[in-house]
Scaffold this active site. Sequence first.
Site, mmCIF file in Angstrom:
data_model
loop_
_atom_site.group_PDB
_atom_site.id
_atom_site.type_symbol
_atom_site.label_atom_id
_atom_site.label_comp_id
_atom_site.label_asym_id
_atom_site.label_seq_id
_atom_site.Cartn_x
_atom_site.Cartn_y
_atom_site.Cartn_z
ATOM 1 N N ASP A 9 0.648 -0.847 -0.317
ATOM 2 C CA ASP A 9 -0.540 -0.005 0.127
ATOM 3 C C ASP A 9 0.742 0.483 0.234
ATOM 4 O OD1 ASP A 9 -2.004 -2.342 0.257
ATOM 5 O OD2 ASP A 9 -3.367 -0.614 2.502
ATOM 6 N N LYS A 107 -7.376 -4.863 -3.865
ATOM 7 C CA LYS A 107 -7.646 -5.555 -1.474
ATOM 8 C C LYS A 107 -8.880 -4.466 -1.455
ATOM 9 C CE LYS A 107 -4.182 -4.294 1.104
ATOM 10 N NZ LYS A 107 -4.823 -3.166 2.172
ATOM 11 N N CYS A 152 -2.209 -2.469 7.743
ATOM 12 C CA CYS A 152 -1.894 -3.466 6.611
ATOM 13 C C CYS A 152 -0.621 -3.695 6.264
ATOM 14 C CB CYS A 152 -1.967 -2.651 5.220
ATOM 15 S SG CYS A 152 -3.923 -2.067 5.047
HETATM 16 C C1 VGL Z 1 -5.231 0.576 5.854
HETATM 17 C C2 VGL Z 1 -6.039 1.087 7.180
HETATM 18 C C3 VGL Z 1 -7.181 1.374 5.735
HETATM 19 C C4 VGL Z 1 -3.564 0.766 5.125
HETATM 20 C C5 VGL Z 1 -5.640 0.444 5.044
HETATM 21 O O1 VGL Z 1 -3.181 0.296 4.486
HETATM 22 O O2 VGL Z 1 -2.198 0.198 6.408
HETATM 23 N N1 VGL Z 1 -5.006 1.524 6.850
HETATM 24 N N2 VGL Z 1 -7.155 0.526 4.699
#
Ligand code: VGL
Length: 198
Positions: A9, A107, A152
Amino acid sequence: MQKALIIVDIQNDFLPGGSLAVPSGNEVIAWINEIQPRYDLVAATQDWHPPGHVSFASSHEDKEPFDKIEVHGHPQVLWPEHCVQGTPGAEFPAELDLQQVAAIFRKGMDPEVDSYSGFFDLGRRQSTGLADWLKGMEIDEVHICGLAAEICVAYTARDAAEQGFATAVLERGTRSIDQKDYEQGKADLEEAGIQFFS
Ligand code: VGL
Ligand code: ZN
């Protein structure tokens, strides 16, 4: 030992200036670029939500970001809108080198279920296929970096270990939103056999 790097991410919304910014998140990018050639295989995950996703505070009446609710019997933190499919916030930053990234696993696409791990959604209803893909590539060790460290990255590391991979979190390649939550989660992950490389 065949080793894979999983870049979690690294997307504009998680970088300073983004809607769910991880403090100093941008500082990890140059190092992640530098280490990619050391791996047999590199994959990236991409948080990729439809508009109105269940994890957004704005999808619920009278809720604010960071409130906690229950969704289908599971605790859910509500977030600011982030990583909406097709928006600039969901894109990888231009500074991230994607040349060696063999596959991108998206995702969080189910409107009703959140997904932190690159392997499974929070309800464990669906797999992204990442584990089978890594096994098909004869990977037995995975190193995980990216954002956010206690969310994540942590969930991805836990699932990687559970899927039987020797698993390490690369601390130079990750940053947390909340340092205290990170330290607590780290202790649990270490107990689950996950290594932390500084
Ligand atoms: C994430 C919160 C919501 C992350 C993704 O990548 O850590 N955190 N969606
Ligand atoms: Zn998300």
